[in-house]
Design a protein around this motif. Sequence first.
Motif, PDB file in Angstrom:
ATOM      1  N   ARG A 193      -3.290   3.195   2.313  1.00  0.00           N
ATOM      2  CA  ARG A 193      -4.277   2.752   1.335  1.00  0.00           C
ATOM      3  C   ARG A 193      -3.782   1.447   0.717  1.00  0.00           C
ATOM      4  O   ARG A 193      -2.767   1.434   0.009  1.00  0.00           O
ATOM      5  N   ALA A 194      -4.463   0.337   0.997  1.00  0.00           N
ATOM      6  CA  ALA A 194      -4.043  -0.958   0.476  1.00  0.00           C
ATOM      7  C   ALA A 194      -4.335  -1.019  -1.015  1.00  0.00           C
ATOM      8  O   ALA A 194      -5.191  -0.284  -1.519  1.00  0.00           O
ATOM      9  N   GLU A 195      -3.650  -1.928  -1.711  1.00  0.00           N
ATOM     10  CA  GLU A 195      -3.881  -2.026  -3.152  1.00  0.00           C
ATOM     11  C   GLU A 195      -5.292  -2.488  -3.440  1.00  0.00           C
ATOM     12  O   GLU A 195      -5.868  -2.153  -4.459  1.00  0.00           O
ATOM     13  N   GLY A 204       0.816  -1.209   0.000  1.00  0.00           N
ATOM     14  CA  GLY A 204       0.000   0.000   0.000  1.00  0.00           C
ATOM     15  C   GLY A 204       0.842   1.246   0.000  1.00  0.00           C
ATOM     16  O   GLY A 204       2.071   1.188  -0.109  1.00  0.00           O
TER      17      GLY A 204
END
Lengths: 301, 352
Positions: free
Chosen positions: B311-313, B294
């Motif tokens: 923010r994670a993928e 992220g």
Amino acid sequence: MTRANGGRPSDQAPKNSAFPSAAAPYAWLLAFFMAPLLVSLAISLTHAVDGVPPYSNPLDWRALNLDNYRSILGDNLYVLALWNSVRIAATTSLLCLALGYPMAYAMALEPPHRRHLLLMAIILPFFTSSLIRTFAMINLLKETGLINQALASLGLIDPAHPPSILYTDAAVQIGMVYNYLPFMILPLYANLVKIDWSLAEAARDLGAPPRQAFLRIVLPLSWPGILSGLLLVFIPACGEYVVPTLLGGQNYVMLGTQLANEFFQNRDWPTASAVAILLLAILVAPLLLLQALARRLEAAS
Amino acid sequence: MIRVEGLTKNFDDGVAVAGVDLAIARNEFFAILGGSGSGKTTLLRLIAGFERPDRGRILIDGVDMTDAPPHRRPVNMMFQSYALFPHMSVTRNVEFGLRQEGVRGADLRRRTEEALDLVAMRDYAERKPHQLSGGQKQRVALARAIVKRPKVLLLDEPLSALDRKLREQTQLHLTEVQKKTGVTFVVVTHDQDEAMTLASKVAVMNQGRIEQVDTPRALYAQPINRFVAGFIGATNLMPAEASGEGFLGEGVAGFLVAPAALAGAGPFWVSIRPENIAISARNAHLPRSNAENGRVESLSYYGDHTVYFVRAEGGALLRAALFNAAHAAPAFHVGDDVTLAWPPEAVTVLRS
Ligand SMILES: Nc1ncnc2c1ncn2[C@@H]1O[C@H](COP(=O)(O)OP(=O)(O)OP(=O)(O)O)[C@@H](O)[C@H]1O
Ligand SMILES: [Mg+2]
């Protein structure tokens, strides 16, 4: 702790206020209390004459004396009037307290929207003049009045010989309590609604049965309301004129009725003034007494 | 000590306490934790006897007290507003409960002084409540409630009127007093730190119901549902579905693997505490499970630790907390590409 800086500004009145507010009450007192009082005092020392005004010149200080006071205090009728006034005013104050306290207490326990309704119920009858309401009481109290009719129809009294309430001490007492009850309820109510009821709960929680919680917590906290209620009833009740005149009958004497008598019937202004000054002197005594009591309670608590 | 069974209380505008069952042991420091309006005060007032329950029973020391009036119950309450009697001195306030019991003379004086000593208020004995600071009032209220040695002491938000520093001191003091006196304490609070530090057992309350009763550690590590997981401490909470290798969380690309498999079908929720997530520079070989690539979207610096919002993928915004080295600036910055990873023990799967 939370106020590390120590000062509590809200506790002190602002010193350099832009308004000359403190002077206003004194000016009021001077113009509408002290001045008329001095005039009455001066007239009470003169003697009655035929003419306009109907008293001798109060500025002629050599003619002033205490004759009016002497004759009042030597007159049995006035002693009776004085006794009746103080007695009726005292019983009226106590009866109003006995009736008014439970009413004010019950009102203070109601939720706010109902409180206002109840407050209106207490005040609304007083939108009609006290004279008219007292006249109406005659119809309730007279021998053929509503009360006796009701009692007769229930078979509780003999309609041929109905007991008479009107023109007795009891009638005056009933009329006085009816007229003055709101003056007791309002200050009591104002005091009781401000009481933090969690204090009574705390007392219950600490093992006090309801009666103890009332006597030890609620009653002591309502002393200020009780004292102002007693004063507000006792003071005007001492000088009451309408109720004894209408419900006490021709021969019922109180200071208020005697004062009116001297003034209007006898046109004896000096004696009337002396009665007024005496009445005032009577009222100052319980005032000072209650104030001392209030201070003692304050110091004790 | 206290047993509460199916206790229910309705007010005109809704239910305040809805079928509460509780068992509080002797000598316990018990906390009831819940948000505003969750019914904590009402529950306490029911136990003290100020409210009548619509349904249910209250047993204190095995005796049914459901219908007993407040002054007959062996419990004392410390009010949120303290409710000190304004027309009585500190001594008189503390004596009040003993006098109601008929205690007089030397006995009365001794027990009152003991109680005042317990809260270090002996020097203020002759003051009136309005001459005391907030913290001093609180101590007098405690002395007044405990002087009768009740079986149970109920405390409604005892510390909420105090500032933060004083609150921490007073928390220690409360635990001390509880240990010394051996009285069962039931404290109501909306402050989770307070509940966790004070109590040996905590009940989490929500909309008139008890969600979970447990030790502070168990509440934090093994919450039984989403509400408790979210209410106690910060967490990353997401809906998840069971799949072959573990769980698939919403907005997370990799598998989530928990130590023990849960039987049955979903829906499930997964909770991962921020301090259990390790954050490192972008790792080229991302494991298939319990890890996520992220980008740091924002961060909050707290001095001893930093919270990174990553923010994670897969789209989820994950929170990771990292202790700061001595005097060091935060290790990562906004916009850095990072890899998050966590051990299976950090994954808590919830059914509701
Ligand atoms: N005397 C009452 N009359 C009507 N409704 C009430 C009364 N007391 C409480 N309620 C209602 O019951 C619910 C629970 O209230 P309660 O005071 O028990 O909450 P609480 O958990 O103590 O909240 P807080 O943390 O704000 O003190 C609320 O919705 C409240 O509005
Ligand atoms: Mg509350």
